[in-house]
Design a protein around this motif. Structure first.
Motif, mmCIF file in Angstrom:
data_model
loop_
_atom_site.group_PDB
_atom_site.id
_atom_site.type_symbol
_atom_site.label_atom_id
_atom_site.label_comp_id
_atom_site.label_asym_id
_atom_site.label_seq_id
_atom_site.Cartn_x
_atom_site.Cartn_y
_atom_site.Cartn_z
ATOM 1 N N VAL A 35 -8.238 29.709 -20.897
ATOM 2 C CA VAL A 35 -9.541 29.023 -21.716
ATOM 3 C C VAL A 35 -9.684 27.477 -21.731
ATOM 4 C CG1 VAL A 35 -10.810 29.447 -23.784
ATOM 5 C CG2 VAL A 35 -9.657 31.305 -23.060
ATOM 6 N N THR A 36 -8.418 26.897 -22.179
ATOM 7 C CA THR A 36 -8.658 25.608 -22.440
ATOM 8 C C THR A 36 -8.705 24.748 -20.883
ATOM 9 O OG1 THR A 36 -6.924 25.327 -24.095
ATOM 10 C CG2 THR A 36 -7.332 23.456 -22.888
ATOM 11 N N VAL B 244 -12.565 25.504 -20.192
ATOM 12 C CA VAL B 244 -13.482 24.569 -20.886
ATOM 13 C C VAL B 244 -13.406 23.054 -20.513
ATOM 14 C CG1 VAL B 244 -13.878 23.548 -23.103
ATOM 15 C CG2 VAL B 244 -13.357 25.961 -22.681
ATOM 16 N N TYR C 256 -17.060 23.455 -27.277
ATOM 17 C CA TYR C 256 -15.674 23.246 -28.019
ATOM 18 C C TYR C 256 -15.204 24.661 -27.771
ATOM 19 C CZ TYR C 256 -18.617 24.968 -31.768
ATOM 20 O OH TYR C 256 -19.467 25.651 -32.923
ATOM 21 N N VAL C 257 -13.771 24.727 -28.093
ATOM 22 C CA VAL C 257 -13.105 26.065 -27.994
ATOM 23 C C VAL C 257 -12.314 26.233 -29.183
ATOM 24 C CG1 VAL C 257 -11.263 24.716 -26.935
ATOM 25 C CG2 VAL C 257 -11.185 26.947 -26.481
ATOM 26 N N ARG D 75 -19.857 27.652 -27.622
ATOM 27 C CA ARG D 75 -18.427 27.976 -28.440
ATOM 28 C C ARG D 75 -17.738 28.946 -27.599
ATOM 29 N NH1 ARG D 75 -18.359 29.305 -34.315
ATOM 30 N NH2 ARG D 75 -18.396 31.495 -33.536
ATOM 31 N N VAL D 76 -16.467 28.521 -27.197
ATOM 32 C CA VAL D 76 -15.466 29.591 -26.690
ATOM 33 C C VAL D 76 -14.242 30.031 -27.441
ATOM 34 C CG1 VAL D 76 -13.970 30.282 -24.529
ATOM 35 C CG2 VAL D 76 -16.013 28.675 -24.342
ATOM 36 N N SER D 77 -14.098 31.137 -27.908
ATOM 37 C CA SER D 77 -13.230 31.368 -28.975
ATOM 38 C C SER D 77 -12.269 32.482 -28.393
ATOM 39 C CB SER D 77 -13.736 32.092 -30.371
ATOM 40 O OG SER D 77 -14.848 30.977 -30.877
#
Length: 478
Positions: free
Chosen positions: A323-324, A327, A342-343, A381-383
């Motif tokens: 994911v990082t 992003v 943001y993550v 936002r990615v969580s």
């Protein structure tokens, strides 16, 4: 395996039906047996009464009185339960029947009557009345012989006791046999159910287990397997047609693109005004060709993924770094569009089993959609998180234009474009590709409105993947 499932099987219900039939059959059998034995005992009692009467009527009157008074000490008591001599007025002269039985008639036929014993209990007796000679100068007397039905009662008790002793083990054995047979049937049904689950998850080469038996379940499994073979053949033919069309289109499109490149190289010979018009037309043609190539590539990718062939590349990975990286890749695009990206990652690593390249495509498509449909000044936002049962979830939340409730299922279909997004370039295959990849990973895709405190519009795409242990088991079984 739950006991409730065992009792719900058709085999167990059939066993209960057979047990009921067995019980009814045994009841009828014992009833018939008791009826025959009771009839035989009645005939035997009547015969004993008549034979005893035939012997006693030959005795002299005084000798008959002596025998009746002494019957408690001789063999006569063995055959008779009661005997007495009465006069015509029904007064007892001798014997152990002190009173004339109520309801007894002076008839040569055997008469069944219910008597009250000295202890207060009631019993059924059989009586026979015969005339005997009285002493000289006196009128004839009435000889009353009685025999109880204790033998018939004992027979009834023995038959009932034997029925109980025989029915109980038969019922227990039948229930045990039904449970064992039901467990065997459940095991077969469970294996069939697991095979169907694997087929539904995309393994079109899977077939229902078939043994050497010839029962209905085996024949049904064979018929279903034949149907699956035919469906797989038809699906393969349809997929091959689509792939062939896609491959055949790539060649003429590539030639068109090559000719456009050559024509673009000759544009310097034109005037400035014509050159600008020519370059603009060439640019539009290139964009259209690129869109055609992207559609063809997406269709081929979806076909490859839905065939289940990519499961061979599954491996254990941590979702956080994946994911990082994605992003970081899209962060410059978000900055250009004035969108905050943001993550949020969990404290513990989220371990999954899957294909890193395919999951990158899922995140890339979801992020691309979120940035594409979010206005300037919005945020994405990615969580990543973990459920208590070990499942991993990835959430892409935006403040874009949102998706209507009635369109949330339709947007996962091929070439579908929502009304709000028709003015934005795209092929309508991105979410179809996402859905195919998630199905390949046995995951779930949820689409919800963004109802957070910081936003009242937008969409939430939530990807839920199985736990690490479940994915390992699925991978090993597959």
């Amino acid at each position: 395996m739950l006991w409730i499932d065992l009792f719900r099987t058709a085999t167990f219900r059939l066993t209960l039906g057979l047990v009921a039939v067995i019980i009814v059959g045994m009841g009828l059998q014992f009833s018939l047996l008791y009826g025959e034995m009771n009839g035989y005992e009645q005939l035997r009692s009547n015969d004993l009464l008549h034979r005893s009467a035939a012997l006693l009527v030959r005795e002299e009157p005084h000798e008959l009185e002596v025998k009746l008074r002494e019957r408690s000490t001789n063999e006569l008591r063995v055959f008779l339960n009661g005997a007495a001599i009465f006069d015509r007025n029904h007064h007892c002269i001798a014997g152990d029947i002190p009173n004339w039985p109520k309801g007894l008639h002076s008839s040569p036929a055997v008469q069944p009557l219910t008597m009250t014993l000295p202890d207060g209990s009631r019993t059924m007796m059989r009586f026979l009345v015969v005339e005997v000679l009285g002493p000289a100068g006196e009128e004839d007397r009435l000889l009353v012989l009685a025999r109880s039905r204790h033998m018939a009662d004992e027979l009834r008790y023995m038959v009932w006791h034997a029925a109980i002793l025989s029915i109980v083990p038969v019922v227990l054995f039948s229930l045990l046999a039904g449970m064992l047979l039901s467990q065997r049937a459940l095991a077969r049904i469970k294996s069939i159910h697991q095979a169907i689950e694997r087929i539904m998850k995309g393994n079109v080469h899977e077939r229902l287990p078939v043994g050497r038996g010839r029962d209905d379940l085996e024949r049904l499994s064979r018929s279903v397997n034949h149907m699956l073979d035919r469906l797989e053949q038809l699906m393969g033919e349809m997929r091959d047609v689509g792939n062939d069309i896609a491959h055949d289109l790539r060649t003429p499109l590539a030639r068109v693109q090559a000719r456009l490149d050559r024509a673009s190289a000759l544009s310097h010979d034109l005037s400035v005004e014509k050159s600008e018009v020519f370059d603009k037309a060439m640019g539009q043609c290139r964009r259209d060709l690129e869109q055609c190539f992207s559609i063809i590539t997406a269709l081929l990718r979806i076909g490859e993924i839905e065939s289940g062939q990519r499961r061979a590349g599954f491996a254990t990975m941590s979702l956080g770094p994946l994911v990082t990286d994605i992003v970081d890749l899209y962060e410059p695009i978000a900055e250009l569009e004035n969108i905050t990206l943001y993550v949020v990652l969990p404290d513990h690593p989220a371990q999954i089993v899957g294909d890193a390249d395919l999951l990158n495509e899922v995140l890339a498509n979801l992020l691309d959609n979120a940035l594409k449909f979010t206005h300037q000044g919005g945020w994405v936002r990615v969580s990543v998180g973990l459920y208590e049962d070990g499942r991993v979830w990835v959430e892409v939340r935006d403040t874009g234009i949102g998706i209507a409730l009635e369109e949330r299922e339709a947007v996962l279909g091929r070439f579908y474009r929502a009304d709000k997004s028709r003015h934005i370039p795209g092929s309508g295959l991105g979410l179809s590709l996402v859905a195919a990849i998630i199905r390949l990973h046995d995951g779930i895709l949820e689409i919800e409105p963004n109802e957070s405190e910081a936003a009242h519009t937008g969409t939430v795409f939530r990807v839920i993947l199985p736990s690490f242990s479940v994915q390992n088991m699925t991978l090993s079984s597959g």
